[in-house]
Design an enzyme around this catalytic site. Structure first.
Site, PDB file in Angstrom:
ATOM      1  N   ASP A 129       3.431  24.517 -36.152  1.00  0.00           N
ATOM      2  CA  ASP A 129       2.262  23.993 -35.443  1.00  0.00           C
ATOM      3  C   ASP A 129       1.367  25.191 -35.167  1.00  0.00           C
ATOM      4  O   ASP A 129       1.643  25.996 -34.284  1.00  0.00           O
ATOM      5  CB  ASP A 129       2.719  23.312 -34.137  1.00  0.00           C
ATOM      6  CG  ASP A 129       1.539  22.874 -33.266  1.00  0.00           C
ATOM      7  OD1 ASP A 129       0.377  23.058 -33.684  1.00  0.00           O
ATOM      8  OD2 ASP A 129       1.789  22.360 -32.160  1.00  0.00           O
ATOM      9  N   ASP A 146      -3.815  13.232 -28.600  1.00  0.00           N
ATOM     10  CA  ASP A 146      -3.496  14.669 -28.621  1.00  0.00           C
ATOM     11  C   ASP A 146      -4.611  15.481 -27.968  1.00  0.00           C
ATOM     12  O   ASP A 146      -5.687  15.650 -28.532  1.00  0.00           O
ATOM     13  CB  ASP A 146      -3.289  15.124 -30.076  1.00  0.00           C
ATOM     14  CG  ASP A 146      -2.905  16.610 -30.170  1.00  0.00           C
ATOM     15  OD1 ASP A 146      -3.023  17.341 -29.169  1.00  0.00           O
ATOM     16  OD2 ASP A 146      -2.491  17.034 -31.265  1.00  0.00           O
TER      17      ASP A 146
HETATM   18 MG    MG Z   1      -1.767  21.130 -30.691  1.00  0.00          MG
END
Ligand code: MG
Ligand code: ADP
Length: 619
Positions: A23, A210
């Site tokens: 990520d 998100d």
């Molecule tokens: Mg993120």
């Protein structure tokens, strides 16, 4: 993952190569992998923690420090300390102009149309190179923790990333010495981590919300037979927890009657306020009041005030949720699960608002900072062939198309199309004897290409000389699973072919930067009227060209009176063309068409009737 095999040549034991999930965040980056028990685990490199702050410090000794150790330099040496580089990835200076005060380091603005560069000392770096430094650090940490070389990775990106930003991410991986097997949308990874829908009989529609440090996106996913399909995405690449920090800073400066311009131009002071504000925000996720001292000033804030301040920002994200639902054609009541991703979803006010909008409790069982990396590891596991039960489909966030006559955007792959996908359309020439055809590829939602983003341009050369309208040129778009586009032009009669893999509008080796035009992320539909006028005008120009050609070539088949009358209709049309009245242009076209149709039939000139049909591309 840890299958052991024997290398026959050397007789040594070989561990199967591990593929890790990364990520690569605006604020924090992290790595995850699948352990021997088939569980997704984040890597916690001894003493350094799980999150690797996406911060790079260039030390006077020449050393480059990445992550936790770089963080203190945000205050002590802001000019040489880079943060939020993901905000700049694949962007031009124009894209980030309004946010440049946010950066305490030097973002170069010598050419507003081209890719942003960052100056540190007397060296220039692209955001790609800087991202590569973060990836290199992650690779080293993974190798250190797993005690094995790591070369193959899956990297996640926000769903709203365009092709340029995805390609930039891939390039960063390449520079870091990594083989990027797949770029995966963060929401897709997050839902994988929750394992929602993994049971073959499960059918669900879910929303993934998100809110990280620098970006916001929401995705609506449909899960069926173990297949994850992204129905729609929406978001804002310039909205995140960093903005929560900024409203706190503004509130403090206002309360202290300090001049924001003065404070923010002192980069050490600006950074001190930035870090203080973040601390306050994080504290207010679990307490009702917070106080600290910054540069001798007492700064305090209550949870209630904080919530009032961020209300407009949170409302913005909720609007995006509504738009995503609309694009997906899904009602709120049809959403079965809501998944929270990103550190900023720890703010209770955010959680409450999302739960209220979707009218249900949200999923926050998995640490929102880790959930994307964990999902990336599961995707890596799928790619390494360990799981065959999951198939992933993503969507393209922006429409892709080519320029047609009059500067109009002709969409070939509409936004929110599932990828991988293939689509094509046939075009022809507009001028007799035209041997070259320019194919310009654009991305965006506007009707006029000049308001969209140019991705590539090439010439299809060597079309055999034929009357206008006779060549048949197939333009095919192939979009692969990473959102990388291949465009092919093929003239069917001659077989001449030209193909490009669309390089976005910038490059590492710095190919000429294509002219970047107006912002592509806009849904404005107000130019429909303009499109109709341009289309009518284009059709009219073609009609005039064809009819005049016809008069020249085929006069022998017509009477003098017919010629005069045809010319009269042509003149009427010519007069209408410059006027911005679509209806009168179309009327003049119709009249000319009606009058001349019998002649065309009379001389059986295939070219004429062909040329009157179909779309054309400028030479
Ligand atoms: Mg993120
Ligand atoms: P990104 O995906 O942009 O790298 P993250 O998901 O790591 O970001 O989220 C980082 C953001 O989360 C930062 O703005 C940080 O301040 C915020 N954050 C972290 N912990 C908390 C918390 N407990 N409460 C509110 N915000 C938090």
């Amino acid at each position: 993952m840890a299958k052991v095999s024997i290398n026959i040549a050397t007789g040594s034991l070989q561990k199967e190569e591990i593929i890790i999930g990364i990520d690569l965040g605006t604020t924090n980056s992290l790595i995850a992998y699948i352990n021997d028990d088939k569980e997704a685990k984040v890597i916690n490199d001894t003493g350094k923690g799980i999150l690797v702050p996406s911060i790079i410090h260039f030390h006077p000794t020449g050393e480059i420090i990445v992550g936790n150790d770089a963080k203190p330099y945000l205050i002590s040496d802001p000019q040489n300390t880079i943060f939020s580089v993901k905000r700049l990835l694949g962007q031009s200076y124009k894209d980030i102009e309004n946010f440049k005060d946010f950066f305490s380091y030097k973002v170069i603005d010598d050419d507003t149309e081209s890719i942003v560069k960052i100056k540190v000392g007397n060296k220039f770096y692209t955001p790609i190179e800087l991202s590569a430094m973060i990836l290199r650090e992650l690779k080293e940490r993974a190798e250190h923790a797993l005690k094995t070389p790591v070369n193959k990775v899956v990297i996640t990106v926000p769903a709203y990333f365009n092709d340029a930003q995805r390609q930039a991410t891939r390039d960063a991986g390449k520079i870091a010495g990594l083989d990027v097997l797949r770029i995966v949308n963060e929401p897709t990874a997050a839902s994988l981590a929750y394992g929602i829908g993994l049971h073959p009989d499960e059918e669900k529609t879910i929303a993934v919300y998100d809110l990280g440090g620098g970006t916001f996106d929401v995705s609506i996913l449909k899960i069926q037979n173990g297949i994850f399909e992204v129905l729609s995405t929406n978001g804002d690449t310039f909205l995140g927890g960093d903005d929560f920090d900024r409203v706190i800073i503004d509130y403090w400066l206002n309360a202290l009657s300090l001049n924001p311009k003065e404070v923010m131009s002192n980069s050490s002071l600006a950074q001190a306020f930035r870090l203080g504000a973040e601390e306050a925000k994080i504290a207010l996720s679990s307490q009702n009041i917070y106080q600290t001292t910054i540069d001798g000033h007492l700064c305090g804030i209550t949870k209630q005030t904080f919530e009032e301040l961020i209300k407009p920002l949170v409302e913005k994200t909720i609007n995006c949720c509504a738009l995503a639902l609309k694009d997906a054609g899904v009602q709120v009541s049809e959403i079965n699960e809501v998944v929270m991703v990103g550190g900023s979803t720890r703010t209770p006010f955010v959680k409450q608002n999302v739960a209220t909008f979707f009218n249900k409790a949200v999923h926050d069982e998995i640490n929102p900072d880790e959930v994307v990396a964990l999902g990336a590891a599961i995707q890596a596991d799928v790619l390494s062939g360990n799981r065959t039960d999951i198939l992933l489909l993503d969507v393209t966030p922006l429409s892709l198309g080519i320029e047609t006559m009059g500067g109009l955007m002709d969409v070939i792959i509409p936004r929110n199309s599932k990828v991988p996908t293939k689509a094509g359309r046939q075009y022809t020439t507009s001028i007799d004897g035209q041997v070259n055809m320019k194919v310009s590829v654009y991305q965006g939602e506007r009707d006029l290409v000049k308001e969209n983003r140019k991705l590539a341009e090439f010439d299809l050369k060597g079309i055999p000389s034929m009357p206008a309208g006779l060549p048949k040129v197939d333009i095919n778009f192939m979009l692969n699973a990473d959102g990388i586009l291949k465009v092919q032009a093929l003239e069917l009669r001659s077989g001449v072919k030209q193909e490009v893999e669309v390089k976005p509008t910038y490059g590492l080796t710095d190919d000429e930067v294509e002219q970047m035009l107006l912002d592509s992320i806009t849904n404005a539909k107000e130019d429909v009227a303009q499109r109709m006028i341009i289309e009518a005008r284009t059709e009219g120009e073609q009609m005039v060209y064809t009819a005049e050609n016809f008069l020249k070539k085929s006069a022998e088949y017509l009477s003098i009176d017919e010629i005069a009358k045809t010319q009269q209709y042509i003149n009427v049309l010519k007069e209408e063309l410059p006027k911005a009245n679509k209806d009168s242009i179309l009327k003049a076209i119709d009249e000319l068409n009606e009058y001349t149709r019998p002649f065309a039939e009379r001389v059986m000139d295939v070219a004429v009737s062909q040329a009157m049909k179909g779309k054309k591309i400028d030479e």
